[in-house]
Design an enzyme around this catalytic site. Sequence first.
Site, PDB file in Angstrom:
ATOM      1  CG  ASP A 131      -2.178   0.725   1.199  1.00  0.00           C
ATOM      2  OD1 ASP A 131      -2.384   1.324  -0.132  1.00  0.00           O
ATOM      3  OD2 ASP A 131      -2.963   0.927   2.158  1.00  0.00           O
ATOM      4  CB  CYS A 185     -19.296 -11.820  -9.281  1.00  0.00           C
ATOM      5  SG  CYS A 185     -18.099 -10.878  -8.178  1.00  0.00           S
ATOM      6  CB  CYS A 188     -23.865 -12.063  -6.908  1.00  0.00           C
ATOM      7  SG  CYS A 188     -23.823 -11.384  -5.265  1.00  0.00           S
ATOM      8  CB  CYS A 195     -22.288   0.831  -2.373  1.00  0.00           C
ATOM      9  SG  CYS A 195     -21.370   2.159  -2.147  1.00  0.00           S
ATOM     10  CB  CYS A 211     -15.644   5.127  -1.529  1.00  0.00           C
ATOM     11  SG  CYS A 211     -15.272   3.754  -0.459  1.00  0.00           S
ATOM     12  CB  CYS A 243     -18.952  -3.381  -0.818  1.00  0.00           C
ATOM     13  SG  CYS A 243     -17.343  -2.578  -0.466  1.00  0.00           S
ATOM     14  CB  CYS A 247     -18.950 -10.131  -0.506  1.00  0.00           C
ATOM     15  SG  CYS A 247     -18.403 -11.223  -1.671  1.00  0.00           S
TER      16      CYS A 247
HETATM   17  C1  B12 Z   1      -6.957   4.209  -3.611  1.00  0.00           C
HETATM   18  C2  B12 Z   1      -7.176   3.393  -2.841  1.00  0.00           C
HETATM   19  C3  B12 Z   1      -8.487   3.184  -2.340  1.00  0.00           C
HETATM   20  C4  B12 Z   1      -9.682   4.315  -2.642  1.00  0.00           C
HETATM   21  C5  B12 Z   1     -10.072   4.117  -4.239  1.00  0.00           C
HETATM   22  C6  B12 Z   1     -10.619   2.671  -3.881  1.00  0.00           C
HETATM   23  C7  B12 Z   1     -10.624   2.045  -5.567  1.00  0.00           C
HETATM   24  N1  B12 Z   1     -11.532   1.249  -5.817  1.00  0.00           N
HETATM   25  O1  B12 Z   1      -9.528   2.327  -6.159  1.00  0.00           O
HETATM   26  C8  B12 Z   1     -10.461   4.335  -1.322  1.00  0.00           C
HETATM   27  C9  B12 Z   1      -9.901   5.160  -0.404  1.00  0.00           C
HETATM   28  C10 B12 Z   1     -11.847   4.589  -1.771  1.00  0.00           C
HETATM   29  C11 B12 Z   1     -10.198   2.813  -0.844  1.00  0.00           C
HETATM   30  C12 B12 Z   1     -11.157   2.159  -0.204  1.00  0.00           C
HETATM   31  C13 B12 Z   1     -10.835   0.824   0.326  1.00  0.00           C
HETATM   32  N2  B12 Z   1      -9.778   0.223   0.303  1.00  0.00           N
HETATM   33 CO1  B12 Z   1      -8.336   0.908  -0.781  1.00  0.00          CO
HETATM   34  N3  B12 Z   1      -6.616   1.101  -1.760  1.00  0.00           N
HETATM   35  C14 B12 Z   1      -6.324   2.238  -2.743  1.00  0.00           C
HETATM   36  C15 B12 Z   1      -4.935   1.750  -3.288  1.00  0.00           C
HETATM   37  C16 B12 Z   1      -4.135   2.734  -2.640  1.00  0.00           C
HETATM   38  C17 B12 Z   1      -4.899   2.227  -5.040  1.00  0.00           C
HETATM   39  C18 B12 Z   1      -6.065   1.458  -5.437  1.00  0.00           C
HETATM   40  C19 B12 Z   1      -5.910   1.920  -6.909  1.00  0.00           C
HETATM   41  O2  B12 Z   1      -5.043   1.771  -7.624  1.00  0.00           O
HETATM   42  N4  B12 Z   1      -7.180   2.414  -7.413  1.00  0.00           N
HETATM   43  C20 B12 Z   1      -7.538   2.719  -8.899  1.00  0.00           C
HETATM   44  C21 B12 Z   1      -8.595   1.988  -9.869  1.00  0.00           C
HETATM   45  C22 B12 Z   1      -8.318   2.350 -11.191  1.00  0.00           C
HETATM   46  O3  B12 Z   1      -7.927   0.550  -9.602  1.00  0.00           O
HETATM   47  P1  B12 Z   1      -8.633  -0.580  -8.868  1.00  0.00           P
HETATM   48  O4  B12 Z   1     -10.077   0.116  -8.111  1.00  0.00           O
HETATM   49  O5  B12 Z   1      -7.741  -1.299  -8.335  1.00  0.00           O
HETATM   50  O6  B12 Z   1      -9.405  -1.082 -10.074  1.00  0.00           O
HETATM   51  C23 B12 Z   1      -9.020  -2.183 -10.991  1.00  0.00           C
HETATM   52  C24 B12 Z   1      -9.882  -3.162 -11.092  1.00  0.00           C
HETATM   53  O7  B12 Z   1     -10.975  -2.861 -10.562  1.00  0.00           O
HETATM   54  C25 B12 Z   1      -9.983  -3.512 -12.410  1.00  0.00           C
HETATM   55  N5  B12 Z   1     -11.072  -3.159 -13.355  1.00  0.00           N
HETATM   56  C26 B12 Z   1     -11.613  -2.492 -13.860  1.00  0.00           C
HETATM   57  N6  B12 Z   1     -12.698  -2.589 -14.337  1.00  0.00           N
HETATM   58  C27 B12 Z   1     -12.654  -3.819 -14.500  1.00  0.00           C
HETATM   59  C28 B12 Z   1     -13.534  -4.573 -15.164  1.00  0.00           C
HETATM   60  C29 B12 Z   1     -13.361  -6.257 -15.226  1.00  0.00           C
HETATM   61  C30 B12 Z   1     -14.016  -6.992 -16.241  1.00  0.00           C
HETATM   62  C31 B12 Z   1     -12.265  -6.591 -14.379  1.00  0.00           C
HETATM   63  C32 B12 Z   1     -12.004  -7.984 -14.326  1.00  0.00           C
HETATM   64  C33 B12 Z   1     -11.469  -5.747 -13.796  1.00  0.00           C
HETATM   65  C34 B12 Z   1     -11.525  -4.445 -13.822  1.00  0.00           C
HETATM   66  O8  B12 Z   1      -9.022  -2.364 -13.108  1.00  0.00           O
HETATM   67  C35 B12 Z   1      -8.702  -1.526 -12.211  1.00  0.00           C
HETATM   68  C36 B12 Z   1      -7.375  -1.274 -12.524  1.00  0.00           C
HETATM   69  O9  B12 Z   1      -6.252  -2.305 -12.546  1.00  0.00           O
HETATM   70  C37 B12 Z   1      -4.702   0.364  -3.102  1.00  0.00           C
HETATM   71  C38 B12 Z   1      -3.361   0.098  -2.650  1.00  0.00           C
HETATM   72  C39 B12 Z   1      -2.438  -0.184  -4.175  1.00  0.00           C
HETATM   73  N7  B12 Z   1      -1.351   0.374  -4.261  1.00  0.00           N
HETATM   74  O10 B12 Z   1      -2.888  -0.799  -4.801  1.00  0.00           O
HETATM   75  C40 B12 Z   1      -5.712   0.111  -1.725  1.00  0.00           C
HETATM   76  C41 B12 Z   1      -6.488  -1.290  -1.417  1.00  0.00           C
HETATM   77  C42 B12 Z   1      -7.023  -1.599  -2.863  1.00  0.00           C
HETATM   78  N8  B12 Z   1      -7.441  -0.910  -0.779  1.00  0.00           N
HETATM   79  C43 B12 Z   1      -7.817  -2.033   0.197  1.00  0.00           C
HETATM   80  C44 B12 Z   1      -8.841  -1.964   1.129  1.00  0.00           C
HETATM   81  C45 B12 Z   1      -8.766  -3.163   2.146  1.00  0.00           C
HETATM   82  C46 B12 Z   1      -9.847  -1.070   0.912  1.00  0.00           C
HETATM   83  C47 B12 Z   1     -11.219  -1.046   1.741  1.00  0.00           C
HETATM   84  C48 B12 Z   1     -11.863  -2.448   1.980  1.00  0.00           C
HETATM   85  C49 B12 Z   1     -10.680  -0.390   3.301  1.00  0.00           C
HETATM   86  C50 B12 Z   1     -12.175  -0.266   3.948  1.00  0.00           C
HETATM   87  N9  B12 Z   1     -12.893  -1.195   4.508  1.00  0.00           N
HETATM   88  O11 B12 Z   1     -12.576   0.753   4.191  1.00  0.00           O
HETATM   89  C51 B12 Z   1     -11.953  -0.036   1.048  1.00  0.00           C
HETATM   90  C52 B12 Z   1     -12.914  -0.751  -0.148  1.00  0.00           C
HETATM   91  C53 B12 Z   1     -13.503   0.033  -1.089  1.00  0.00           C
HETATM   92  C54 B12 Z   1     -13.615  -0.638  -2.496  1.00  0.00           C
HETATM   93  N10 B12 Z   1     -14.784  -1.250  -2.830  1.00  0.00           N
HETATM   94  O12 B12 Z   1     -12.794  -0.359  -3.406  1.00  0.00           O
HETATM   95  C55 B12 Z   1      -6.737  -3.365  -0.470  1.00  0.00           C
HETATM   96  C56 B12 Z   1      -7.578  -4.256  -1.099  1.00  0.00           C
HETATM   97  C57 B12 Z   1      -7.684  -5.577  -0.442  1.00  0.00           C
HETATM   98  C58 B12 Z   1      -8.499  -6.446  -1.295  1.00  0.00           C
HETATM   99  N11 B12 Z   1      -8.822  -7.726  -0.873  1.00  0.00           N
HETATM  100  O13 B12 Z   1      -8.895  -6.325  -2.559  1.00  0.00           O
HETATM  101  C59 B12 Z   1      -5.716  -2.636  -0.970  1.00  0.00           C
HETATM  102  C60 B12 Z   1      -5.019  -3.576  -1.951  1.00  0.00           C
HETATM  103  C61 B12 Z   1      -4.589  -2.131   0.081  1.00  0.00           C
HETATM  104  C62 B12 Z   1      -3.671  -3.351   0.545  1.00  0.00           C
HETATM  105  N12 B12 Z   1      -2.579  -3.264   0.409  1.00  0.00           N
HETATM  106  O14 B12 Z   1      -4.025  -4.306   1.099  1.00  0.00           O
HETATM  107  N13 B12 Z   1      -9.140   2.383  -1.390  1.00  0.00           N
HETATM  108  S1  SF4 Z   2     -21.320  -9.125  -3.401  1.00  0.00           S
HETATM  109 FE1  SF4 Z   2     -19.403 -10.421  -3.759  1.00  0.00          FE
HETATM  110  S2  SF4 Z   2     -19.978 -12.147  -5.215  1.00  0.00           S
HETATM  111 FE2  SF4 Z   2     -21.776 -10.442  -5.129  1.00  0.00          FE
HETATM  112  S3  SF4 Z   2     -21.047  -9.294  -6.859  1.00  0.00           S
HETATM  113 FE3  SF4 Z   2     -20.228  -8.231  -4.906  1.00  0.00          FE
HETATM  114  S4  SF4 Z   2     -18.149  -8.844  -5.142  1.00  0.00           S
HETATM  115 FE4  SF4 Z   2     -19.414 -10.425  -6.403  1.00  0.00          FE
HETATM  116  S1  SF4 Z   3     -16.472   0.465   1.148  1.00  0.00           S
HETATM  117 FE1  SF4 Z   3     -17.880  -0.556  -0.569  1.00  0.00          FE
HETATM  118  S2  SF4 Z   3     -19.937  -0.059   0.350  1.00  0.00           S
HETATM  119 FE2  SF4 Z   3     -18.629   1.201   1.601  1.00  0.00          FE
HETATM  120  S3  SF4 Z   3     -18.863   3.379   0.391  1.00  0.00           S
HETATM  121 FE3  SF4 Z   3     -16.903   2.351  -0.323  1.00  0.00          FE
HETATM  122  S4  SF4 Z   3     -17.840   0.931  -2.321  1.00  0.00           S
HETATM  123 FE4  SF4 Z   3     -19.614   1.482  -0.760  1.00  0.00          FE
END
Ligand code: B12
Ligand code: SF4
Ligand code: SF4
Length: 309
Positions: A131, A185, A188, A195, A211, A243, A247
């Site tokens: 991270d 998924c 679902c 959210c 978020c 979220c 799940c």
């Molecule tokens: C910025 C960030 C956030 C931001 C933005 C979230 C986001 N979705 O990006 C905020 C602050 C909102 C956030 C929240 C959370 N985060 Co965060 N966050 C990060 C961080 C620093 C960067 C993520 C990133 O690059 N985002 C940019 C977007 C474009 O990337 P992405 O969401 O990963 O999207 C990819 C896929 O979705 C995919 N994708 C897009 N479209 C499609 C379509 C298909 C068909 C497919 C297959 C894929 C796909 O492509 C994207 C690019 O590769 C990472 C650490 C890191 N360096 O990776 C942690 C990280 C992702 N976070 C983490 C966690 C735990 C959380 C939270 C659960 C924390 C919480 N409980 O509050 C929430 C979850 C929210 C959510 N549902 O995403 C963990 C994830 C663990 C896991 N099991 O996935 C990470 C990896 C940190 C870690 N080292 O553990 N986070």
């Molecule tokens: S709740 Fe879990 S299994 Fe259902 S769509 Fe979301 S990520 Fe996929």
């Molecule tokens: S952590 Fe998941 S459920 Fe909570 S606000 Fe962000 S995207 Fe929505």
Amino acid sequence: MSPSAHTRIVKEAAQRLGFDYCGIARADFLEEEALRLEQWLAGNMHGKMHYMENWFDLRLDPRKLVPSAKSVVSLLVNYYPQKSTLSEVAPKISRYAYGKDYHVVIKDKMKELLQTIEEKIGAVNGRCFVDSAPVLERTWAAKSGLGWIGKNSNLINKQNGSYFFIAELIIDLELEYDLPVSDYCGSCTRCIDACPTGAIVKPNVVDGSRCISYFTIELKENFPIAAEMKGKFDDWVFGCDVCQEVCPWNRFAKPHAEKNFQPSAQMQQLKKSEWKEITEDVFKKVFGSSAVKRAGYKGLKRNLEFIVK
Ligand code: B12
Ligand code: SF4
Ligand code: SF4
């Protein structure tokens, strides 16, 4: 030694050090993600997380981060707690922040992993990340076969769900590569429907700027939380787990055995009345070594005030 012998050494060491899962992918340019990341940024889904605009090229190519890198070793660390809430009456804190700051705990383990590799294999050029760097961590974990990216955009492991931290070691060692797994998924949509702020704008895409995790952790204390979000936080004051809670794959989550992730007695004993009057001293004492310190005292106060109905 062959790549397969090296792989055995890396995976055995990871297991011995307490990493729950370890998978490996070839260090390559992330072509598909380039467009997705670009669109995410163009849609301003990073809000005020300006650090996401930086290092675009490095984020897509681990070889730019670690010259001559051959492999990305992804590691998962389970943080699912024994008890799902700190207290029935306190405001809610995301499960990942119950214990000691995971950056510190995991970084220490990663250093040991790299040390073991050097002892058994010889000098390598490798860097550990959790991270802390421009690395698309979920993408690498998915490429390494550790799970799939769910519609909520979290990495989901079929055996144990999504309550995992992700870390990686980028290394100039040729290893054997794992294959990605299928997406389970199906039809679902529970996470999208549940959210509270409508942040999951389409399957796999989270608008970070909507978020709760963003508002309560990343949005600096001097910015107010958007008024349109009033009444939607359902008592979350640091992060959000909705979220993941809904799940179905998290039925398979098992409690972790990492003592560093146990919530401190002080955190568990904090009463609702004390939350309201929390002072900077109490904040430091209770949250000083947990990830909650990222919100800062003033940030947490702002969040607490925002959830008052
Ligand atoms: C910025 C960030 C956030 C931001 C933005 C979230 C986001 N979705 O990006 C905020 C602050 C909102 C956030 C929240 C959370 N985060 Co965060 N966050 C990060 C961080 C620093 C960067 C993520 C990133 O690059 N985002 C940019 C977007 C474009 O990337 P992405 O969401 O990963 O999207 C990819 C896929 O979705 C995919 N994708 C897009 N479209 C499609 C379509 C298909 C068909 C497919 C297959 C894929 C796909 O492509 C994207 C690019 O590769 C990472 C650490 C890191 N360096 O990776 C942690 C990280 C992702 N976070 C983490 C966690 C735990 C959380 C939270 C659960 C924390 C919480 N409980 O509050 C929430 C979850 C929210 C959510 N549902 O995403 C963990 C994830 C663990 C896991 N099991 O996935 C990470 C990896 C940190 C870690 N080292 O553990 N986070
Ligand atoms: S709740 Fe879990 S299994 Fe259902 S769509 Fe979301 S990520 Fe996929
Ligand atoms: S952590 Fe998941 S459920 Fe909570 S606000 Fe962000 S995207 Fe929505």
